[in-house]
Write a protein that holds these residues in place. Sequence first.
Motif, PDB file in Angstrom:
ATOM      1  N   SER A  80       0.897  -3.011  -3.783  1.00  7.73           N
ATOM      2  CA  SER A  80       1.590  -1.843  -3.263  1.00  7.73           C
ATOM      3  C   SER A  80       3.071  -1.870  -3.663  1.00  7.73           C
ATOM      4  CB  SER A  80       1.437  -1.830  -1.740  1.00  7.73           C
ATOM      5  OG  SER A  80       2.114  -0.756  -1.213  1.00  7.73           O
ATOM      6  N   ARG A  83       3.298  -1.219  -7.493  1.00  2.96           N
ATOM      7  CA  ARG A  83       3.056   0.177  -7.854  1.00  2.96           C
ATOM      8  C   ARG A  83       4.185   1.094  -7.411  1.00  2.96           C
ATOM      9  NH1 ARG A  83      -1.206   2.222 -10.207  1.00  2.96           N
ATOM     10  NH2 ARG A  83      -2.600   0.651 -11.048  1.00  2.96           N
ATOM     11  N   SER A  84       4.806   0.797  -6.268  1.00  2.00           N
ATOM     12  CA  SER A  84       5.857   1.694  -5.778  1.00  2.00           C
ATOM     13  C   SER A  84       7.243   1.249  -6.244  1.00  2.00           C
ATOM     14  CB  SER A  84       5.823   1.761  -4.250  1.00  2.00           C
ATOM     15  OG  SER A  84       6.011   0.481  -3.707  1.00  2.00           O
ATOM     16  N   ASN A 102       5.200  -3.894   0.286  1.00  5.00           N
ATOM     17  CA  ASN A 102       5.645  -2.593   0.773  1.00  5.00           C
ATOM     18  C   ASN A 102       4.597  -2.094   1.753  1.00  5.00           C
ATOM     19  OD1 ASN A 102       6.517  -0.071   1.281  1.00  5.00           O
ATOM     20  ND2 ASN A 102       6.918   0.472  -0.842  1.00  5.00           N
ATOM     21  N   GLY A 105       3.319   2.529   2.921  1.00  6.29           N
ATOM     22  CA  GLY A 105       2.146   3.354   2.623  1.00  6.29           C
ATOM     23  C   GLY A 105       0.969   3.006   3.517  1.00  6.29           C
ATOM     24  N   ARG A 135       7.502   7.831  -3.267  1.00  7.11           N
ATOM     25  CA  ARG A 135       7.000   6.819  -4.213  1.00  7.11           C
ATOM     26  C   ARG A 135       6.434   5.610  -3.471  1.00  7.11           C
ATOM     27  NH1 ARG A 135      11.793   7.878  -6.937  1.00  7.11           N
ATOM     28  NH2 ARG A 135      12.606   5.829  -6.350  1.00  7.11           N
ATOM     29  N   GLY A 136       7.020   5.325  -2.305  1.00  7.23           N
ATOM     30  CA  GLY A 136       6.580   4.164  -1.535  1.00  7.23           C
ATOM     31  C   GLY A 136       5.224   4.311  -0.882  1.00  7.23           C
ATOM     32  N   TRP A 139       0.620   5.177  -3.642  1.00  8.32           N
ATOM     33  CA  TRP A 139      -0.448   4.266  -4.071  1.00  8.32           C
ATOM     34  C   TRP A 139      -1.407   3.997  -2.901  1.00  8.32           C
ATOM     35  CZ3 TRP A 139      -2.207  -0.746  -3.031  1.00  8.32           C
ATOM     36  CH2 TRP A 139      -3.164  -1.212  -3.957  1.00  8.32           C
TER      37      TRP A 139
END
Length: 276
Positions: A80, A83-84, A102, A105, A135-136, A139
């Motif tokens: 995560s 990806r972010s 993160n 999400g 963006r966070g 995913w």
Amino acid sequence: MDSQKLAVLGNPVAHSRSPQIHQDFARQTGVELDYRKIVVPDGKFHEVAGDFISVGGVGFNITLPCKGDAYDLAELRSKSATRSRAVNTIVAGAAGGIFGDNTDGAGLVRDLTQNLEWKVANQRLLVLGAGGAVRGVLWDLLQAGPQYIHLYNRTSSKAIAVVEQLGDSRITARELDDLEQGYDLVINGTSAGLSGKVPDLPENILGKHSHCYDMVYGSGTTTFNEWCLSTSKCEVADGLGMLVEQAALSFKLWFAEEVQTRELIVSLRETTRPMS
Ligand code: ATR
């Protein structure tokens, strides 16, 4: 046992509810916690984080504008976080190096699906915004199995870049005139509400069955949720539950303990100050 040293790093942090939230989790689990708020001066994240780790900090949360710096600090990262490109939780003493995750999400998905009991799987989603907050979470939203996500941002080039970086055919960037009618779930991740504004949107994106989630929260109904309620008889929720759930996931990373969140969300709701 000595108290466990934790903190939230960012600028500003004065408003942060994290100490209160983590002290509640500590009470539930019998962990003795020393949780501080640490202001990070411009350009000093690595220094401040290094100092905190060297005095025995077991980890910390990271808030704006330091989530990208925390990503750089991490030697190991969750998917995560990778990806972010953002980290909101650091575990300092993880095997193999400083670990960054993160949980924003996953916290959002937990609030949507477990607390609110709204569906994400197989649903048609519209997400608004393409800044750090959005963006966070994208995913993890994709991991929850939506039918598709349409991403709309006022500046379309940013939405296109975010979609390209994710590389998942279920998410596409949309212009205003190719939004659909009556999305199942609309998530506002723009910062427009902080200045009392709502993104300029066609009303028909909402139907009676729509669910609307504003990632910010305040003492009353948020500006975006006011707009949703005045546009359609949809259900609305704000981001207070997400705040608590992302914290619960951080706490689990540090102490391998699952905590209860429902009562805390209710009590925080009662003491939440008006948005500034
Ligand atoms: P954050 O870290 O909170 O996501 P950010 O990275 O500055 O903050 O992103 C803010 C987001 O809110 C952006 O998507 C921004 O749109 P632009 O990219 O077009 O600037 C969006 N935003 C802010 N004010 C807005 C408004 N009045 N109407 C629509 N979108 C807005």
